[in-house]
Design a protein around this motif. Structure first.
Motif, PDB file in Angstrom:
ATOM      1  N   SER A 140      -1.777  32.801 -55.372  1.00 48.34           N
ATOM      2  CA  SER A 140      -2.156  32.407 -54.107  1.00 48.34           C
ATOM      3  C   SER A 140      -3.175  31.278 -54.626  1.00 48.34           C
ATOM      4  N   VAL A 141      -3.483  30.826 -53.219  1.00 51.64           N
ATOM      5  CA  VAL A 141      -4.531  29.775 -53.270  1.00 51.64           C
ATOM      6  C   VAL A 141      -5.298  29.971 -52.205  1.00 51.64           C
ATOM      7  N   THR A 142      -6.525  29.499 -52.374  1.00 51.67           N
ATOM      8  CA  THR A 142      -7.690  29.582 -51.239  1.00 51.67           C
ATOM      9  C   THR A 142      -8.388  28.504 -51.034  1.00 51.67           C
ATOM     10  N   PHE A 143      -8.622  27.913 -49.818  1.00 53.76           N
ATOM     11  CA  PHE A 143      -9.188  26.852 -49.491  1.00 53.76           C
ATOM     12  C   PHE A 143     -10.620  27.210 -48.673  1.00 53.76           C
ATOM     13  N   VAL A 144     -11.810  26.429 -49.500  1.00 58.77           N
ATOM     14  CA  VAL A 144     -13.144  26.735 -48.767  1.00 58.77           C
ATOM     15  C   VAL A 144     -13.879  25.587 -48.904  1.00 58.77           C
ATOM     16  N   THR A 145     -14.997  25.459 -47.925  1.00 62.48           N
ATOM     17  CA  THR A 145     -15.671  24.431 -47.747  1.00 62.48           C
ATOM     18  C   THR A 145     -17.194  24.538 -48.487  1.00 62.48           C
ATOM     19  N   GLY A 146     -17.563  23.669 -49.168  1.00 66.22           N
ATOM     20  CA  GLY A 146     -18.859  23.732 -50.240  1.00 66.22           C
ATOM     21  C   GLY A 146     -19.983  23.365 -49.636  1.00 66.22           C
ATOM     22  N   HIS A 147     -20.030  23.293 -48.137  1.00 64.41           N
ATOM     23  CA  HIS A 147     -21.498  22.683 -47.611  1.00 64.41           C
ATOM     24  C   HIS A 147     -22.451  23.720 -48.041  1.00 64.41           C
ATOM     25  N   LEU A 148     -23.515  23.110 -48.421  1.00 68.61           N
ATOM     26  CA  LEU A 148     -24.645  24.008 -48.813  1.00 68.61           C
ATOM     27  C   LEU A 148     -25.548  24.288 -47.551  1.00 68.61           C
ATOM     28  N   GLN A 149     -25.988  25.385 -47.568  1.00 64.20           N
ATOM     29  CA  GLN A 149     -26.877  25.941 -46.481  1.00 64.20           C
ATOM     30  C   GLN A 149     -27.861  26.716 -47.039  1.00 64.20           C
ATOM     31  N   ASP A 150     -29.460  26.161 -46.609  1.00 61.00           N
ATOM     32  CA  ASP A 150     -30.473  26.638 -47.190  1.00 61.00           C
ATOM     33  C   ASP A 150     -30.463  26.798 -48.551  1.00 61.00           C
ATOM     34  N   GLY A 151     -30.073  25.933 -49.261  1.00 59.47           N
ATOM     35  CA  GLY A 151     -30.096  25.726 -50.646  1.00 59.47           C
ATOM     36  C   GLY A 151     -29.138  26.635 -51.491  1.00 59.47           C
ATOM     37  N   SER A 152     -28.230  27.183 -50.641  1.00 56.97           N
ATOM     38  CA  SER A 152     -27.328  27.963 -51.449  1.00 56.97           C
ATOM     39  C   SER A 152     -25.692  27.896 -50.914  1.00 56.97           C
ATOM     40  N   MET A 153     -24.946  28.493 -51.629  1.00 56.72           N
ATOM     41  CA  MET A 153     -23.563  28.381 -50.966  1.00 56.72           C
ATOM     42  C   MET A 153     -23.410  29.780 -50.479  1.00 56.72           C
ATOM     43  N   ASP A 154     -22.881  29.872 -49.273  1.00 60.77           N
ATOM     44  CA  ASP A 154     -22.501  31.093 -48.459  1.00 60.77           C
ATOM     45  C   ASP A 154     -21.032  31.412 -48.526  1.00 60.77           C
ATOM     46  N   GLY A 175     -22.806  20.714 -54.696  1.00 56.56           N
ATOM     47  CA  GLY A 175     -23.133  22.067 -55.129  1.00 56.56           C
ATOM     48  C   GLY A 175     -22.415  22.504 -56.253  1.00 56.56           C
ATOM     49  N   LEU A 176     -21.889  21.508 -56.944  1.00 55.86           N
ATOM     50  CA  LEU A 176     -20.995  21.690 -58.163  1.00 55.86           C
ATOM     51  C   LEU A 176     -21.408  22.608 -59.248  1.00 55.86           C
ATOM     52  N   PRO A 177     -23.002  22.241 -59.602  1.00 55.85           N
ATOM     53  CA  PRO A 177     -23.555  23.112 -60.589  1.00 55.85           C
ATOM     54  C   PRO A 177     -23.400  24.815 -60.118  1.00 55.85           C
ATOM     55  N   VAL A 178     -23.939  24.975 -58.972  1.00 55.66           N
ATOM     56  CA  VAL A 178     -23.809  26.344 -58.342  1.00 55.66           C
ATOM     57  C   VAL A 178     -22.670  26.932 -58.218  1.00 55.66           C
ATOM     58  N   LEU A 179     -21.592  26.228 -57.664  1.00 58.80           N
ATOM     59  CA  LEU A 179     -20.315  26.774 -57.696  1.00 58.80           C
ATOM     60  C   LEU A 179     -19.802  27.182 -59.049  1.00 58.80           C
ATOM     61  N   CYS A 180     -19.957  26.703 -59.937  1.00 61.34           N
ATOM     62  CA  CYS A 180     -19.591  26.828 -61.312  1.00 61.34           C
ATOM     63  C   CYS A 180     -20.098  28.094 -61.899  1.00 61.34           C
ATOM     64  N   GLU A 181     -21.678  27.864 -61.717  1.00 61.49           N
ATOM     65  CA  GLU A 181     -22.463  29.187 -62.093  1.00 61.49           C
ATOM     66  C   GLU A 181     -21.897  30.592 -61.391  1.00 61.49           C
ATOM     67  N   GLN A 182     -21.920  30.478 -60.141  1.00 59.59           N
ATOM     68  CA  GLN A 182     -21.569  31.591 -59.450  1.00 59.59           C
ATOM     69  C   GLN A 182     -20.256  31.852 -59.465  1.00 59.59           C
ATOM     70  N   LEU A 183     -19.463  31.337 -60.121  1.00 59.47           N
ATOM     71  CA  LEU A 183     -17.914  31.872 -60.475  1.00 59.47           C
ATOM     72  C   LEU A 183     -17.853  32.584 -61.502  1.00 59.47           C
ATOM     73  N   ILE A 184     -18.563  31.933 -62.611  1.00 50.18           N
ATOM     74  CA  ILE A 184     -18.873  32.599 -64.114  1.00 50.18           C
ATOM     75  C   ILE A 184     -19.719  33.813 -63.587  1.00 50.18           C
ATOM     76  N   ALA A 185     -20.504  33.809 -62.845  1.00 50.95           N
ATOM     77  CA  ALA A 185     -21.474  34.990 -62.824  1.00 50.95           C
ATOM     78  C   ALA A 185     -20.673  36.190 -62.244  1.00 50.95           C
ATOM     79  N   HIS A 186     -19.597  36.059 -61.349  1.00 48.42           N
ATOM     80  CA  HIS A 186     -18.899  36.954 -60.616  1.00 48.42           C
ATOM     81  C   HIS A 186     -17.557  37.142 -61.274  1.00 48.42           C
ATOM     82  N   GLY A 187     -17.314  36.909 -62.604  1.00 49.62           N
ATOM     83  CA  GLY A 187     -16.221  37.509 -63.269  1.00 49.62           C
ATOM     84  C   GLY A 187     -15.252  36.251 -63.721  1.00 49.62           C
ATOM     85  N   ARG A 188     -15.484  35.332 -63.285  1.00 48.49           N
ATOM     86  CA  ARG A 188     -14.304  34.118 -63.608  1.00 48.49           C
ATOM     87  C   ARG A 188     -14.646  33.621 -65.182  1.00 48.49           C
ATOM     88  N   SER A 189     -13.699  33.538 -65.955  1.00 44.12           N
ATOM     89  CA  SER A 189     -14.296  33.201 -67.139  1.00 44.12           C
ATOM     90  C   SER A 189     -14.557  31.951 -67.432  1.00 44.12           C
TER      91      SER A 189
END
Length: 257
Positions: A140-154, A175-189
């Motif tokens: 599967s593939v998912t498209f998302v937008t990475g626009h930041l809101q209030d300093g975080s990615m929703d 928001g790339l640093p946040v993106l990578c950190e959150q994916l790892i924090a939520h279980g992605r290797s």
């Protein structure tokens, strides 16, 4: 005075060869064009001589014209009998606000046509040799937008961190640093392959590949700037093997890990 018409046209990710025939016909039929920052210069060069050109911007945090003003201008021009060409990068209905624009046209009784374009995820991935789905890596593939809101990615991090899928992030460079950190924090290797592509499908295309753990630093070191697209998933491993597009500039791709 008779009512004009609006052509809402997606121009794809930048390479003019990826324009549809319908897009080119609409470009040739219009007498005024409103175009975004993401419409490449080679595509603008295909516009008819003498066509009135109105730049409406849409760069992040630097909007030459607000969205509501763009909507109103299209209505005003059409009501004056003009054939209005609304050019957008990618596809108008994939993070392009095309739906908002034609809602306004419909409310004012303005005739319009919508011409889809190759969205950045499809075009850029193809030019990088990164298949978005692959039986061995992603179902599967998912498209998302990475626009930041209030300093975080929703974003729905739990869903995005699930294995055996490809995640494509539009407008996510800031928001790339946040993106990578959150994916790892939520279980992605942390070793999940990922790529950032700058100006994909164009002669200035640059590709940086790394892992979720190292991608943000690699991108900062390489000095990538918008427009970019981020692809996360094991399919990125195929980039070195399947890359076929050779930009005219020196190859700046970084090898995985």
């Amino acid at each position: 005075m008779s009512m004009g018409e609006v052509f809402l046209v997606g121009t794809g990710p930048g390479d003019p060869d990826l324009l549809t025939l319908r897009a080119l016909r609409c470009m040739q039929a219009a007498d005024v064009v409103l175009y975004d920052n993401l419409v490449s210069e080679p595509i603008r060069a295909l516009l008819p001589e003498g066509i009135e050109r109105i730049y409406v911007g849409k760069e992040r945090a630097n909007h030459t014209m607000r969205q509501q003003s763009i909507n109103a201008l299209m209505v005003e021009l059409a009501q004056k009998g003009r054939r209005v060409l609304r050019l957008k990068g990618g596809d108008p209905f994939v993070f392009g606000r095309g739906g908002e624009e034609i809602e306004t046209l419909a409310e004012h009784g303005v005739p319009f046509q919508v011409v889809p374009g190759i969205t950045a995820a499809l075009g850029v991935a193809a030019y990088c040799g990164i298949p978005l789905t692959h039986r061995d890596y992603a179902q599967s593939v998912t498209f998302v937008t990475g626009h930041l809101q209030d300093g975080s990615m929703d974003l729905d991090w739990i869903a995005l961190a699930r294995p055996r899928q490809t995640v494509v992030i539009y407008m996510g460079l800031l928001g790339l640093p946040v993106l990578c950190e959150q994916l790892i924090a939520h279980g992605r290797s942390a070793q999940t392959p990922a790529a950032v592509i700058q100006q994909g499908t164009q002669p200035t295309q640059r590709v940086v590949t790394a892992t979720l753990a190292t991608l943000a630093q690699r991108v900062q070191t390489e000095g990538l700037k918008p427009p970019t697209l981020i692809i996360v998933g094991e399919v990125v491993l195929l980039h070195d093997k399947l890359r076929w597009f050779q930009p005219s500039m020196e190859d700046d791709s970084a090898s995985l890990m």
